[in-house]
Design an enzyme around this catalytic site. Structure first.
Site, PDB file in Angstrom:
ATOM      1  N   LEU A   1      14.918  52.911 -31.590  1.00 51.75           N
ATOM      2  CA  LEU A   1      15.831  52.323 -30.608  1.00 51.75           C
ATOM      3  C   LEU A   1      16.347  50.960 -31.056  1.00 51.75           C
ATOM      4  CD1 LEU A   1      13.954  53.121 -27.258  1.00 51.75           C
ATOM      5  CD2 LEU A   1      15.517  54.569 -28.576  1.00 51.75           C
ATOM      6  N   HIS A   2      17.605  50.699 -30.677  1.00 53.54           N
ATOM      7  CA  HIS A   2      18.217  49.383 -30.908  1.00 53.54           C
ATOM      8  C   HIS A   2      18.891  48.945 -29.613  1.00 53.54           C
ATOM      9  CE1 HIS A   2      21.828  51.781 -31.154  1.00 53.54           C
ATOM     10  NE2 HIS A   2      21.326  52.472 -32.161  1.00 53.54           N
TER      11      HIS A   2
ATOM     12  N   HIS B   1      20.811  51.465 -27.509  1.00 52.60           N
ATOM     13  CA  HIS B   1      19.983  52.309 -26.630  1.00 52.60           C
ATOM     14  C   HIS B   1      19.518  51.509 -25.414  1.00 52.60           C
ATOM     15  CE1 HIS B   1      19.126  54.355 -30.648  1.00 52.60           C
ATOM     16  NE2 HIS B   1      19.626  55.324 -29.922  1.00 52.60           N
TER      17      HIS B   1
ATOM     18  N   GLY C   1      26.081  56.931 -25.583  1.00 51.24           N
ATOM     19  CA  GLY C   1      26.865  55.832 -26.138  1.00 51.24           C
ATOM     20  C   GLY C   1      28.228  56.314 -26.606  1.00 51.24           C
TER      21      GLY C   1
ATOM     22  N   ASP D   1      29.195  57.638 -30.510  1.00 51.55           N
ATOM     23  CA  ASP D   1      29.375  59.051 -30.853  1.00 51.55           C
ATOM     24  C   ASP D   1      30.456  59.609 -29.935  1.00 51.55           C
ATOM     25  OD1 ASP D   1      27.117  59.660 -32.848  1.00 51.55           O
ATOM     26  OD2 ASP D   1      26.137  58.545 -31.268  1.00 51.55           O
TER      27      ASP D   1
END
Ligand code: PAF
Length: 288
Positions: A33-34, A37, A147, A150
């Site tokens: 995760l970043h 996310h 997100g 994409d």
């Protein structure tokens, strides 16, 4: 926060909570995760009584020679971030339960899956729609968050939900970028120092396209020609696709209008990165 690693346990938890009158917001991920996310988790936390995060590196959406075996993972960090974001359940199903022996059912969206990433990665979206459908069936969320990075995936999932009458609201949230403009992605961790520098060509191309449109250049061929020259001046970068498409149909356009999205995929060394933005949006605050 619960960590559930069985499909049956996840289904039981979800059923019990819904019978108690609670609704569920869901953020599907492949982990590592970043902040992108985290922005989904933050919004999802506010959208329903309960929040479920799934972490599953889905084998069926990777093609031969892609990075399934090396996809970055860090469950300890992910669960730490999840806890901080107020997640109620982290669902980490084993692949053998998601795709047991004899598994042979697929969900496939036609049309918009045949272009862009769908053309470059045959079978990719079939894997995505199948796993997202399975996760929706197991978790039964009222709302799910994805997100915008994409962009095509989100369009495909919206199409699937509409076509199959799935009782899930789909929310798309803006791309989260590093301070220098690079869109956050788990795959950024693959980049060596020089590659990381050259990866800025993606966000710079977006800013360039938006500036050209702002200056009155609306001819797609001309805009893409200029972008191609800028991107190709980066020696480590190879363009997979570079297109301006209508946001709904994903069909290529001749002239830019308010529906036009610039969609890019490039290889930087062995790493494939994607990015996108509306062309007629105010010029991105991205260093040119
Ligand atoms: O966007 C992703 O991380 C994946 O494609 C998803 C939606 C979790 C399905 O595996």
């Amino acid at each position: 926060m619960l960590i559930l690693d069985s499909v049956a346990a996840m289904q039981q938890w979800s059923q019990a909570r819904r019978q108690a009158g609670q609704d569920i917001a869901f953020v599907p991920t492949m982990g590592f995760l970043h902040q992108g996310h985290v922005s989904l988790l933050d919004a999802a936390r506010k959208a329903a009584d309960l929040l479920v995060l799934s972490i599953f590196v889905n084998p069926t959406q990777f093609g031969a020679g892609e990075d399934f075996d090396t996809y970055p993972q860090d469950l300890a960090k992910d669960t730490h971030l999840a806890k901080k974001a107020g997640v109620d359940v982290v669902f980490v199903p084993p692949a053998a339960q998601m795709y047991p022996q004899g598994y042979n059912s697929w969900v496939e969206v036609a049309g918009i899956t045949e272009v862009l990433c769908g053309a470059s990665r045959p079978g990719h979206f079939r894997g995505v729609t199948t796993v997202v459908n399975k996760l929706f069936n197991i978790i039964a969320p009222r709302v799910a968050f994805f997100g915008n990075k994409d962009f095509q995936q989100l369009a495909v999932i919206r199409r699937m939900v509409k076509d199959l009458n799935l009782p899930v609201d789909i929310v798309g949230l803006p791309i989260v970028r590093e301070a220098d403009g690079l869109a956050m992605s788990s795959r950024n961790s693959y980049l060596a120092q020089e590659e990381r520098q050259q990866a800025l060509c993606l966000s710079q191309a977006i800013a360039q396209a938006q500036q050209l449109a702002k200056n009155g250049e609306l001819r797609v061929t001309e805009i893409l020609h200029r972008l191609r020259m800028s991107i190709e001046s980066h020696l480590l970068v190879k363009i997979d696709y570079l297109k301006i498409c209508h946001q709904d149909s994903l069909q290529e356009q001749m002239l830019v209008d308010e529906n036009s999205v610039l969609l890019l995929a490039v290889f930087i060394g062995r790493t494939r990165l994607i990015d996108n933005a509306f062309v007629m949006e105010p010029v991105a605050k991205i260093p040119l």
